[in-house]
Design a protein around this motif. Structure first.
Motif, short mmCIF file in Angstrom:
data_model
loop_
_atom_site.label_atom_id
_atom_site.label_comp_id
_atom_site.label_asym_id
_atom_site.label_seq_id
_atom_site.Cartn_x
_atom_site.Cartn_y
_atom_site.Cartn_z
N MET A 1 0.80 -1.12 0.04
CA MET A 1 -0.09 0.01 0.00
C MET A 1 0.80 1.31 -0.07
N ASN A 2 0.74 2.06 -0.79
CA ASN A 2 1.28 3.41 -1.01
C ASN A 2 0.76 4.33 -0.05
N LEU A 3 1.58 4.99 1.05
CA LEU A 3 0.95 5.98 1.83
C LEU A 3 0.93 7.47 1.12
N HIS A 4 -0.27 8.03 1.05
CA HIS A 4 -0.09 9.38 0.85
C HIS A 4 -0.21 10.41 1.78
N ASP A 5 -0.93 10.02 2.92
CA ASP A 5 -1.27 11.09 3.96
C ASP A 5 -1.33 10.44 5.11
N TYR A 6 -1.46 11.10 6.26
CA TYR A 6 -1.86 10.74 7.51
C TYR A 6 -2.85 9.61 7.85
N ASP A 8 -4.06 7.40 5.76
CA ASP A 8 -3.32 6.31 5.14
C ASP A 8 -2.60 5.72 6.27
N LEU A 9 -1.70 6.33 6.72
CA LEU A 9 -1.02 5.83 8.06
C LEU A 9 -1.95 5.18 8.96
N ILE A 10 -2.61 5.96 9.49
CA ILE A 10 -3.60 5.62 10.61
C ILE A 10 -4.43 4.02 10.28
N ASN A 11 -4.97 4.27 8.79
CA ASN A 11 -5.70 3.06 8.44
C ASN A 11 -4.83 1.85 8.62
N LEU A 12 -3.40 2.15 8.02
CA LEU A 12 -2.55 0.77 7.75
C LEU A 12 -2.36 0.46 9.23
N ALA A 13 -2.13 1.34 10.15
CA ALA A 13 -1.63 0.93 11.63
C ALA A 13 -2.84 -0.01 12.41
N LYS A 14 -3.94 0.43 11.79
CA LYS A 14 -5.24 -0.08 12.77
C LYS A 14 -5.57 -1.49 11.81
N GLN A 15 -5.05 -1.76 10.71
CA GLN A 15 -5.01 -3.17 10.07
C GLN A 15 -4.24 -4.20 10.47
N GLN A 16 -3.11 -3.82 11.10
CA GLN A 16 -1.91 -4.66 11.37
C GLN A 16 -2.58 -5.78 12.34
N GLN A 17 -1.75 -7.05 12.17
CA GLN A 17 -2.27 -8.05 13.07
C GLN A 17 -2.02 -7.85 14.33
N GLU A 18 -0.65 -7.25 14.71
CA GLU A 18 -0.27 -7.10 16.20
C GLU A 18 -0.67 -5.49 16.19
N LYS A 127 0.88 19.49 7.07
CA LYS A 127 -0.56 19.11 6.52
C LYS A 127 -0.58 17.84 6.65
N GLY A 128 0.30 16.97 7.00
CA GLY A 128 -0.08 15.54 7.06
C GLY A 128 0.17 14.69 5.67
N ASP A 129 0.72 15.38 4.89
CA ASP A 129 1.20 14.80 3.70
C ASP A 129 2.41 14.27 3.68
N VAL A 130 2.33 12.89 3.14
CA VAL A 130 3.81 12.31 3.04
C VAL A 130 4.87 13.01 2.16
#
Length: 134
Positions: A1-6, A8-18, A127-130
Motif C-alpha cells: 500500500m502506498n501511503l499518501h497522507d496521515y 493512510d498511515l492510521i488506517n494501515l496501523a489499525k489493520q495490522q495483526q499486532e 499538513k499531514g502529507d507524505v
C-alpha cells in the motif's frame, strides 16, 4: 500500500495483526552553522538546511487518529517543527508496546535523523502529507 497522507498511515496501523504504537520525531529545518551563500539562498526558498529533532512522542493510532490532534498536541509544547518522522512498533502476542519500551527506539530515531539517516522513516509535512526527502 502506498501511503499518501496521515489518514493512510492510521488506517494501515489499525489493520495490522499486532497492535501498533506509533513513534513520532518532530524536526525543525535549520540553516547549517557554516552555510555558504548558495546554501543560504536554498534555505530562503524553503529548500535544503539541516533537520534537527525538537520533540519526540509515542502514541497509539486511536490516541492520534486525526492529524489535527497530533499537531495540536505538538503546539502545546512550545517547540516548532517542519517535518514529522514516523515509525511503528509492533506489539507482541496481542499486547501493545508500552511507552517505556518506546524510549530507546525514539532515542535511536532522533540520533539517526541527526545523522541524516532518514530513509527508514515516513516523513510528513505540517499538513499531514507524505513527503519524500533527498
Amino acid at each position: 500500500m502506498n501511503l499518501h497522507d496521515y489518514n493512510d498511515l492510521i488506517n494501515l496501523a489499525k489493520q495490522q495483526q499486532e497492535p501498533q504504537r506509533l513513534l513520532f520525531v518532530f524536526a525543525k529545518a535549520e540553516l547549517p552553522e557554516n552555510a555558504n551563500e548558495h546554501q543560504r539562498d536554498e534555505f530562503a526558498r524553503g529548500e535544503g538546511g539541516t533537520l534537527v529533532p525538537t520533540l519526540c512522542v509515542d502514541r497509539t493510532p486511536d490516541e492520534v487518529d486525526q492529524f489535527s490532534v497530533l499537531v495540536s498536541e505538538s503546539e502545546q509544547t512550545g517547540f516548532s517543527w517542519d517535518i514529522v518522522f514516523v515509525a511503528a512498533m509492533d506489539g507482541r502476542a496481542g499486547i501493545r508496546a508500552t511507552s517505556e519500551e518506546c524510549l530507546q527506539p525514539l532515542k535511536m530515531m532522533m540520533q539517526q535523523i541527526q545523522m541524516g539517516m532518514i530513509s527508514n522513516f515516513l516523513a510528513m509535512n505540517r499538513k499531514g502529507d507524505v513527503v519524500h526527502l533527498n
